[in-house]
Design a protein around this motif. Sequence first.
Motif, PDB file in Angstrom:
ATOM      1  N   HIS A  33     -28.197  62.701  48.316  1.00  0.00           N
ATOM      2  CA  HIS A  33     -28.721  62.832  49.679  1.00  0.00           C
ATOM      3  C   HIS A  33     -30.137  63.408  49.659  1.00  0.00           C
ATOM      4  O   HIS A  33     -31.018  62.947  50.399  1.00  0.00           O
ATOM      5  CB  HIS A  33     -27.794  63.697  50.532  1.00  0.00           C
ATOM      6  N   LEU A  34     -30.354  64.406  48.825  1.00  0.00           N
ATOM      7  CA  LEU A  34     -31.678  65.002  48.701  1.00  0.00           C
ATOM      8  C   LEU A  34     -32.694  63.950  48.244  1.00  0.00           C
ATOM      9  O   LEU A  34     -33.795  63.858  48.797  1.00  0.00           O
ATOM     10  CB  LEU A  34     -31.634  66.167  47.704  1.00  0.00           C
ATOM     11  N   GLN A  35     -32.305  63.134  47.276  1.00  0.00           N
ATOM     12  CA  GLN A  35     -33.192  62.077  46.798  1.00  0.00           C
ATOM     13  C   GLN A  35     -33.478  61.067  47.908  1.00  0.00           C
ATOM     14  O   GLN A  35     -34.608  60.635  48.101  1.00  0.00           O
ATOM     15  CB  GLN A  35     -32.574  61.365  45.586  1.00  0.00           C
ATOM     16  N   HIS A  36     -32.442  60.727  48.649  1.00  0.00           N
ATOM     17  CA  HIS A  36     -32.604  59.776  49.753  1.00  0.00           C
ATOM     18  C   HIS A  36     -33.571  60.321  50.801  1.00  0.00           C
ATOM     19  O   HIS A  36     -34.453  59.601  51.280  1.00  0.00           O
ATOM     20  CB  HIS A  36     -31.245  59.444  50.385  1.00  0.00           C
ATOM     21  N   VAL A  37     -33.413  61.590  51.167  1.00  0.00           N
ATOM     22  CA  VAL A  37     -34.285  62.199  52.167  1.00  0.00           C
ATOM     23  C   VAL A  37     -35.717  62.280  51.628  1.00  0.00           C
ATOM     24  O   VAL A  37     -36.663  61.985  52.352  1.00  0.00           O
ATOM     25  CB  VAL A  37     -33.771  63.597  52.573  1.00  0.00           C
ATOM     26  N   ASN A  38     -35.872  62.615  50.375  1.00  0.00           N
ATOM     27  CA  ASN A  38     -37.217  62.673  49.770  1.00  0.00           C
ATOM     28  C   ASN A  38     -37.858  61.293  49.748  1.00  0.00           C
ATOM     29  O   ASN A  38     -39.049  61.145  50.010  1.00  0.00           O
ATOM     30  CB  ASN A  38     -37.166  63.229  48.354  1.00  0.00           C
ATOM     31  N   ASP A  39     -37.076  60.266  49.429  1.00  0.00           N
ATOM     32  CA  ASP A  39     -37.602  58.901  49.346  1.00  0.00           C
ATOM     33  C   ASP A  39     -37.951  58.338  50.707  1.00  0.00           C
ATOM     34  O   ASP A  39     -38.858  57.521  50.832  1.00  0.00           O
ATOM     35  CB  ASP A  39     -36.599  57.975  48.656  1.00  0.00           C
ATOM     36  N   SER A  40     -37.205  58.757  51.756  1.00  0.00           N
ATOM     37  CA  SER A  40     -37.424  58.173  53.079  1.00  0.00           C
ATOM     38  C   SER A  40     -38.718  58.669  53.720  1.00  0.00           C
ATOM     39  O   SER A  40     -39.256  58.031  54.599  1.00  0.00           O
ATOM     40  CB  SER A  40     -36.240  58.452  53.993  1.00  0.00           C
ATOM     41  N   GLY A  41     -39.235  59.787  53.292  1.00  0.00           N
ATOM     42  CA  GLY A  41     -40.503  60.291  53.821  1.00  0.00           C
ATOM     43  C   GLY A  41     -40.336  60.968  55.159  1.00  0.00           C
ATOM     44  O   GLY A  41     -39.305  60.867  55.811  1.00  0.00           O
ATOM     45  N   PRO A  42     -41.391  61.687  55.616  1.00  0.00           N
ATOM     46  CA  PRO A  42     -41.309  62.419  56.877  1.00  0.00           C
ATOM     47  C   PRO A  42     -41.291  61.467  58.074  1.00  0.00           C
ATOM     48  O   PRO A  42     -41.970  60.460  58.085  1.00  0.00           O
ATOM     49  CB  PRO A  42     -42.580  63.272  56.888  1.00  0.00           C
ATOM     50  N   GLY A  43     -40.477  61.797  59.031  1.00  0.00           N
ATOM     51  CA  GLY A  43     -40.417  61.046  60.281  1.00  0.00           C
ATOM     52  C   GLY A  43     -39.636  59.753  60.212  1.00  0.00           C
ATOM     53  O   GLY A  43     -39.466  59.092  61.213  1.00  0.00           O
ATOM     54  N   GLU A  44     -39.168  59.372  59.047  1.00  0.00           N
ATOM     55  CA  GLU A  44     -38.394  58.143  58.934  1.00  0.00           C
ATOM     56  C   GLU A  44     -36.912  58.451  59.124  1.00  0.00           C
ATOM     57  O   GLU A  44     -36.471  59.566  58.876  1.00  0.00           O
ATOM     58  CB  GLU A  44     -38.610  57.495  57.564  1.00  0.00           C
TER      59      GLU A  44
END
Length: 177
Positions: free
Chosen positions: A164-175
């Motif tokens: 989940h952390l990787q997913h949130v990091n990959d999605s970028g801010p505001g996405e």
Amino acid sequence: MPHDDHEVLAPILDRNIRALVERRRTADRTKGWQERLADAITRFTGSLPFVYVHLALFGGWILWNLPGSPLPRFDAQYVILAMAASVEAIFLSTFILISQNRMQALADERADLNVQVSLLSEHEVTRLIRLVKRMAERMGVEESGSPELDELERDVRPEKVLEHLQHVNDSGPGEPR
């Protein structure tokens, strides 16, 4: 009134501190001669005596080779001094990198230990929440209906947290996450 350290610290904390210190001492004793040499050089180069030695050497070298000096000049253009300083910088940076690599390995080891302790603590807290909840049910105590309590009752899966952390990091801010 002042307490000595043994009165202030819990016995388990005292034991853990002593175990960590003993582990560090054992690691220091098992270092090879190359690691000891690199540590000694890095320790000395990061000290004020090292600065003083260089001030004296470089200052003396420069004064000796100044145009008005009564001493015979051997490095009028300071080429030898520049070369010596460059070679020294290469070796010093290598020793510093060796020490940093070893410190990073120790930091990684400590981080792994911290993760393991945190996971163990989380597991124990989860078990305690379940136990207290069952005790409350048997005693007929109504819970407040907190949705967080149900979440806290579930075991944390570290691999899922990392995904989940990787997913949130990959999605970028505001996405969308």
